[in-house]
Scaffold this motif. Structure first.
Motif, short mmCIF file in Angstrom:
data_model
loop_
_atom_site.label_atom_id
_atom_site.label_comp_id
_atom_site.label_asym_id
_atom_site.label_seq_id
_atom_site.Cartn_x
_atom_site.Cartn_y
_atom_site.Cartn_z
N GLN A 95 3.26 -5.31 -5.24
CA GLN A 95 3.91 -4.70 -5.18
C GLN A 95 2.80 -3.73 -4.59
OE1 GLN A 95 4.37 -3.34 -9.30
NE2 GLN A 95 6.28 -4.37 -9.17
N LYS A 96 3.53 -2.38 -4.25
CA LYS A 96 2.69 -1.66 -3.15
C LYS A 96 2.18 -0.74 -3.84
CE LYS A 96 3.28 1.75 0.44
NZ LYS A 96 3.70 2.25 1.08
N SER A 97 2.20 -0.25 -5.02
CA SER A 97 1.35 0.49 -5.66
C SER A 97 0.08 -0.33 -6.52
CB SER A 97 2.36 0.43 -7.57
OG SER A 97 2.68 0.17 -7.24
N LEU B 245 -1.23 -3.43 -4.45
CA LEU B 245 -2.07 -3.24 -3.14
C LEU B 245 -2.73 -2.56 -2.96
CD1 LEU B 245 -2.81 -4.81 -0.69
CD2 LEU B 245 -0.77 -4.04 0.12
N GLU B 246 -2.24 -0.77 -3.58
CA GLU B 246 -3.40 0.21 -3.01
C GLU B 246 -3.63 0.69 -4.34
OE1 GLU B 246 0.58 3.38 -3.23
OE2 GLU B 246 1.06 2.64 -0.74
#
Length: 102
Positions: free
Chosen positions: A7-9, A11-12
């Protein structure tokens, strides 16, 4: 090649943690960098070779306060200028084979 999707979250979050770790590392490095840039530091082996003495004799020099040193993570370091000053002055004591001062 294996592709892993996250998920992008997540990764961030990982990216932010890595940035924080990098900042901590840089701040710690900045604290000690001036110390090592001002002076060349030598370890036990380098000092023994420069002075032509054994490790036991070096220990005697340290015990008697003849050669200042700093300890970092259980390892001793000596300023090159201190070793050179000792060489210029002439080694103040001769040590015999067992490291005691004659």
């Amino acid at each position: 090649m294996e592709v892993i999707a996250i998920q992008k979250s997540i990764l961030e979050g990982l990216t932010n943690e890595l940035k924080t770790l990098l900042e901590l590392t840089e701040n710690t490095t900045k604290k000690y960098t001036p110390i090592f840039k001002e002076e060349k530091w030598l370890d036990n082996q380098e000092v023994c070779l420069m002075l032509g003495i054994t490790k036991r004799s070096l220990q005697t020099y340290k015990d008697k306060g003849l050669l200042p040193y700093s300890k970092l993570k259980r390892k001793n370091y000596f300023k090159l200028s201190d070793v050179q000053a000792l060489l210029r002055a002439g080694q103040p004591y001769n040590t015999n084979d067992n490291g005691s001062i004659d």
